[in-house]
Design a protein around this motif. Sequence first.
Motif, PDB file in Angstrom:
ATOM      1  N   GLN A 116      -3.411 -25.885  43.308  1.00 35.45           N
ATOM      2  CA  GLN A 116      -4.066 -26.012  42.005  1.00 35.45           C
ATOM      3  C   GLN A 116      -3.933 -24.717  41.205  1.00 35.45           C
ATOM      4  O   GLN A 116      -3.700 -24.741  39.994  1.00 35.45           O
ATOM      5  CB  GLN A 116      -5.532 -26.391  42.188  1.00 35.45           C
ATOM      6  CG  GLN A 116      -5.713 -27.800  42.700  1.00 35.45           C
ATOM      7  CD  GLN A 116      -7.123 -28.095  43.187  1.00 35.45           C
ATOM      8  OE1 GLN A 116      -8.048 -27.305  43.002  1.00 35.45           O
ATOM      9  NE2 GLN A 116      -7.294 -29.247  43.826  1.00 35.45           N
ATOM     10  N   ARG A 117      -4.062 -23.598  41.898  1.00 36.52           N
ATOM     11  CA  ARG A 117      -3.920 -22.306  41.217  1.00 36.52           C
ATOM     12  C   ARG A 117      -2.481 -22.110  40.735  1.00 36.52           C
ATOM     13  O   ARG A 117      -2.237 -21.652  39.619  1.00 36.52           O
ATOM     14  CB  ARG A 117      -4.324 -21.166  42.156  1.00 36.52           C
ATOM     15  CG  ARG A 117      -4.412 -19.835  41.437  1.00 36.52           C
ATOM     16  CD  ARG A 117      -5.060 -18.806  42.283  1.00 36.52           C
ATOM     17  NE  ARG A 117      -4.197 -18.527  43.430  1.00 36.52           N
ATOM     18  CZ  ARG A 117      -4.243 -17.404  44.111  1.00 36.52           C
ATOM     19  NH1 ARG A 117      -5.108 -16.481  43.805  1.00 36.52           N
ATOM     20  NH2 ARG A 117      -3.436 -17.211  45.121  1.00 36.52           N
ATOM     21  N   ALA A 118      -1.523 -22.474  41.559  1.00 31.38           N
ATOM     22  CA  ALA A 118      -0.113 -22.368  41.161  1.00 31.38           C
ATOM     23  C   ALA A 118       0.150 -23.245  39.937  1.00 31.38           C
ATOM     24  O   ALA A 118       0.796 -22.812  38.982  1.00 31.38           O
ATOM     25  CB  ALA A 118       0.799 -22.770  42.322  1.00 31.38           C
ATOM     26  N   GLU A 119      -0.366 -24.469  39.971  1.00 30.46           N
ATOM     27  CA  GLU A 119      -0.184 -25.379  38.835  1.00 30.46           C
ATOM     28  C   GLU A 119      -0.814 -24.802  37.571  1.00 30.46           C
ATOM     29  O   GLU A 119      -0.211 -24.837  36.495  1.00 30.46           O
ATOM     30  CB  GLU A 119      -0.810 -26.735  39.148  1.00 30.46           C
ATOM     31  CG  GLU A 119      -0.719 -27.720  38.000  1.00 30.46           C
ATOM     32  CD  GLU A 119      -1.491 -28.990  38.255  1.00 30.46           C
ATOM     33  OE1 GLU A 119      -0.976 -30.054  37.871  1.00 30.46           O
ATOM     34  OE2 GLU A 119      -2.600 -28.931  38.818  1.00 30.46           O
ATOM     35  N   ALA A 120      -2.010 -24.229  37.684  1.00 28.90           N
ATOM     36  CA  ALA A 120      -2.695 -23.637  36.529  1.00 28.90           C
ATOM     37  C   ALA A 120      -1.900 -22.476  35.943  1.00 28.90           C
ATOM     38  O   ALA A 120      -2.010 -22.179  34.754  1.00 28.90           O
ATOM     39  CB  ALA A 120      -4.093 -23.177  36.933  1.00 28.90           C
ATOM     40  N   ASN A 121      -1.074 -21.831  36.771  1.00 26.68           N
ATOM     41  CA  ASN A 121      -0.245 -20.721  36.323  1.00 26.68           C
ATOM     42  C   ASN A 121       1.161 -21.156  35.931  1.00 26.68           C
ATOM     43  O   ASN A 121       2.052 -20.324  35.773  1.00 26.68           O
ATOM     44  CB  ASN A 121      -0.189 -19.631  37.394  1.00 26.68           C
ATOM     45  CG  ASN A 121      -1.477 -18.854  37.458  1.00 26.68           C
ATOM     46  OD1 ASN A 121      -1.914 -18.275  36.474  1.00 26.68           O
ATOM     47  ND2 ASN A 121      -2.113 -18.863  38.623  1.00 26.68           N
ATOM     48  N   GLY A 122       1.361 -22.468  35.791  1.00 28.36           N
ATOM     49  CA  GLY A 122       2.635 -22.966  35.302  1.00 28.36           C
ATOM     50  C   GLY A 122       3.729 -23.061  36.352  1.00 28.36           C
ATOM     51  O   GLY A 122       4.905 -23.162  36.011  1.00 28.36           O
ATOM     52  N   ILE A 123       3.355 -23.038  37.614  1.00 26.52           N
ATOM     53  CA  ILE A 123       4.345 -23.121  38.688  1.00 26.52           C
ATOM     54  C   ILE A 123       4.465 -24.570  39.147  1.00 26.52           C
ATOM     55  O   ILE A 123       3.461 -25.228  39.418  1.00 26.52           O
ATOM     56  CB  ILE A 123       3.944 -22.217  39.876  1.00 26.52           C
ATOM     57  CG1 ILE A 123       3.906 -20.762  39.419  1.00 26.52           C
ATOM     58  CG2 ILE A 123       4.895 -22.419  41.051  1.00 26.52           C
ATOM     59  CD1 ILE A 123       3.345 -19.811  40.464  1.00 26.52           C
ATOM     60  N   ASN A 124       5.685 -25.059  39.204  1.00 26.92           N
ATOM     61  CA  ASN A 124       5.946 -26.392  39.729  1.00 26.92           C
ATOM     62  C   ASN A 124       6.304 -26.287  41.204  1.00 26.92           C
ATOM     63  O   ASN A 124       6.866 -25.289  41.641  1.00 26.92           O
ATOM     64  CB  ASN A 124       7.073 -27.074  38.961  1.00 26.92           C
ATOM     65  CG  ASN A 124       6.657 -27.420  37.551  1.00 26.92           C
ATOM     66  OD1 ASN A 124       5.518 -27.800  37.306  1.00 26.92           O
ATOM     67  ND2 ASN A 124       7.571 -27.293  36.623  1.00 26.92           N
ATOM     68  N   ILE A 125       6.016 -27.321  41.951  1.00 29.30           N
ATOM     69  CA  ILE A 125       6.247 -27.324  43.391  1.00 29.30           C
ATOM     70  C   ILE A 125       7.425 -28.240  43.697  1.00 29.30           C
ATOM     71  O   ILE A 125       7.445 -29.404  43.289  1.00 29.30           O
ATOM     72  CB  ILE A 125       4.985 -27.803  44.145  1.00 29.30           C
ATOM     73  CG1 ILE A 125       3.838 -26.794  43.944  1.00 29.30           C
ATOM     74  CG2 ILE A 125       5.254 -27.953  45.626  1.00 29.30           C
ATOM     75  CD1 ILE A 125       2.830 -27.216  42.967  1.00 29.30           C
ATOM     76  N   LEU A 126       8.420 -27.710  44.411  1.00 30.59           N
ATOM     77  CA  LEU A 126       9.567 -28.490  44.857  1.00 30.59           C
ATOM     78  C   LEU A 126       9.389 -28.784  46.338  1.00 30.59           C
ATOM     79  O   LEU A 126       9.090 -27.886  47.124  1.00 30.59           O
ATOM     80  CB  LEU A 126      10.869 -27.721  44.646  1.00 30.59           C
ATOM     81  CG  LEU A 126      11.178 -27.303  43.210  1.00 30.59           C
ATOM     82  CD1 LEU A 126      12.474 -26.502  43.174  1.00 30.59           C
ATOM     83  CD2 LEU A 126      11.266 -28.509  42.297  1.00 30.59           C
ATOM     84  N   VAL A 127       9.587 -30.032  46.723  1.00 27.82           N
ATOM     85  CA  VAL A 127       9.371 -30.447  48.100  1.00 27.82           C
ATOM     86  C   VAL A 127      10.634 -31.090  48.635  1.00 27.82           C
ATOM     87  O   VAL A 127      11.211 -31.971  48.007  1.00 27.82           O
ATOM     88  CB  VAL A 127       8.197 -31.455  48.198  1.00 27.82           C
ATOM     89  CG1 VAL A 127       8.002 -31.931  49.628  1.00 27.82           C
ATOM     90  CG2 VAL A 127       6.918 -30.843  47.652  1.00 27.82           C
ATOM     91  N   ARG A 128      11.048 -30.642  49.827  1.00 24.39           N
ATOM     92  CA  ARG A 128      12.161 -31.267  50.534  1.00 24.39           C
ATOM     93  C   ARG A 128      11.568 -31.961  51.745  1.00 24.39           C
ATOM     94  O   ARG A 128      10.833 -31.354  52.522  1.00 24.39           O
ATOM     95  CB  ARG A 128      13.158 -30.199  50.977  1.00 24.39           C
ATOM     96  CG  ARG A 128      14.325 -30.771  51.747  1.00 24.39           C
ATOM     97  CD  ARG A 128      15.280 -29.662  52.198  1.00 24.39           C
ATOM     98  NE  ARG A 128      16.396 -30.203  52.914  1.00 24.39           N
ATOM     99  CZ  ARG A 128      16.402 -30.415  54.226  1.00 24.39           C
ATOM    100  NH1 ARG A 128      15.360 -30.095  54.955  1.00 24.39           N
ATOM    101  NH2 ARG A 128      17.460 -30.935  54.805  1.00 24.39           N
TER     102      ARG A 128
END
Length: 186
Positions: A116-128
């Motif tokens: 949630q903190r990463a998302e709030a800072n504009g970071i997208n999550i890539l999942v393999r």
Amino acid sequence: IEESFLSAAAVLREANSPLAVVFDNVVDNHGGNLPKVESVMYEDKLGLVGWVNGERLLIGSAELLEKYGVSAPALSGEEQYMKEGRLTTYFAKSSKAVAMFVTTYSSTLRIAEELQRAEANGINILVRTTDHNVTSEKIAEDFGIFFRSVKVLNTGLGNVCQEISSQKEDSSRAYLATRGTFLPFI
């Protein structure tokens, strides 16, 4: 059946699937000896197709079984297993359905907070992943983030990402992408 489960465990381990732990007890009871996997391939959003001892194994969704001409077990009341976030994974060997597994995925508060903190800072999550049940929507729901902040990579991009991240260099250039705002840039 045990031989089939050992073959499934071998395919899941070869693919680094999170579902491999489901078979740990079966593997331990056989001294950890697994058959040799000839090949394994992940079909995006469907599941795994592997070959062990000349036999094809399918581990994934009902759609994966249908694609290869295998009838998923007709289960009356399958919906009862789907309650409370439970998901199904089918297993077929050769052209016969062997089993259906009902799995539950859980999240931890600590990881949810960080995502949630990463998302709030504009970071997208890539999942393999090699688990057909792991989707952007499922991750978003489990961790309380917007589904568009998560991208489950298709097989091709996942392989490129794995190749790039597995290379270790003494020094390299660093790149940064932002949405153009100052806070994520910092």
